[in-house]
Design a protein around this motif. Structure first.
Motif, short mmCIF file in Angstrom:
data_model
loop_
_atom_site.label_atom_id
_atom_site.label_comp_id
_atom_site.label_asym_id
_atom_site.label_seq_id
_atom_site.Cartn_x
_atom_site.Cartn_y
_atom_site.Cartn_z
N GLN A 110 -4.42 -32.04 19.84
CA GLN A 110 -3.30 -31.88 20.85
C GLN A 110 -2.28 -30.60 20.26
O GLN A 110 -2.05 -31.05 18.85
CB GLN A 110 -3.37 -32.79 21.36
N TYR A 111 -1.66 -30.78 20.99
CA TYR A 111 0.05 -29.74 20.85
C TYR A 111 0.59 -30.87 21.23
O TYR A 111 1.04 -31.45 22.28
CB TYR A 111 -0.13 -28.50 20.99
N VAL A 112 2.18 -30.38 20.24
CA VAL A 112 2.88 -31.63 20.63
C VAL A 112 4.48 -30.47 20.45
O VAL A 112 4.55 -29.98 19.18
CB VAL A 112 3.37 -33.39 19.60
N VAL A 146 -3.51 -25.64 25.11
CA VAL A 146 -4.65 -26.91 25.61
C VAL A 146 -5.80 -26.36 26.18
O VAL A 146 -6.66 -25.91 25.67
CB VAL A 146 -3.89 -27.12 27.01
N GLU A 191 5.03 -37.37 16.34
CA GLU A 191 5.91 -37.22 17.81
C GLU A 191 7.43 -37.47 17.29
O GLU A 191 8.41 -36.64 18.04
CB GLU A 191 5.01 -38.58 18.43
N SER A 203 -11.71 -31.78 26.79
CA SER A 203 -11.35 -31.45 25.86
C SER A 203 -11.51 -32.56 24.62
O SER A 203 -11.53 -33.55 24.90
CB SER A 203 -10.22 -31.46 26.73
N ARG A 214 -9.40 -25.90 24.38
CA ARG A 214 -10.94 -26.37 25.32
C ARG A 214 -11.58 -25.52 25.16
O ARG A 214 -12.81 -25.99 24.71
CB ARG A 214 -10.62 -26.34 26.78
N ARG A 238 -6.46 -37.39 23.23
CA ARG A 238 -4.80 -36.88 23.43
C ARG A 238 -4.88 -38.20 22.35
O ARG A 238 -3.06 -37.39 22.26
CB ARG A 238 -4.38 -36.50 24.64
N THR A 239 -4.70 -38.65 22.28
CA THR A 239 -3.99 -40.04 20.93
C THR A 239 -5.14 -40.14 20.21
O THR A 239 -6.54 -40.03 19.67
CB THR A 239 -3.71 -41.26 22.00
N ALA A 250 -9.82 -36.72 17.96
CA ALA A 250 -8.56 -35.96 18.81
C ALA A 250 -8.22 -34.66 18.33
O ALA A 250 -7.66 -34.80 17.02
CB ALA A 250 -7.85 -37.09 18.12
#
Length: 122
Positions: free
Chosen positions: A51-53, A70, A117, A17, A74, A20-21, A49
């Motif tokens: 991701q989902y937040v 996720v 965030e 994957s 992937r 994530r940061t 990088a």
């Protein structure tokens, strides 16, 4: 081992994957389910990088959508997409009952993941 013992879980394999940061700026798009923004899909502008937040006020739907995102990220990594290509891949597609949808032309940029965030925290 008795029923009182805590089981130990170990991941023996998981698909590759994206990180994530990131310390770079992020491009992001809102994830909409019905009429509500439940979270944001993001991709770093300068590294590998994405991701989902979930939004704090997105409720269970926002957190449940994370599972689908996720899996989708992937899939994107396995198929050779960059984080930015992954972010743009789902824009304008039909709404998924669990993942939601990304409206077309909704992509924006913030200077950091922390700023996103904070936006998600409302």
């Amino acid at each position: 081992m008795s029923l009182q013992d805590q089981p130990e879980f170990r991941t023996v394999w998981a698909p590759e994957s994206f990180a994530r940061t990131t310390e770079s700026a992020v491009r992001f798009s809102p994830v909409v389910l019905g009429d509500a923004v439940v979270g944001y899909l993001w991709a770093a502008t300068a590294d590998d990088a994405a991701q989902y937040v979930a939004r704090e006020d997105g409720g269970d739907a926002g957190f449940n959508a994370a599972v689908s995102w996720v899996q989708r990220l992937r899939w994107a990594k396995a198929n050779g997409l960059t984080p930015l290509q992954a972010l743009r891949h789902w824009a304008g597609q039909e709404e998924d009952p669990r993942a939601g949808r990304i409206p077309p032309d909704a992509e924006q940029e913030l200077p950091s993941l922390r700023a996103l965030e904070e936006l998600a925290a409302g």
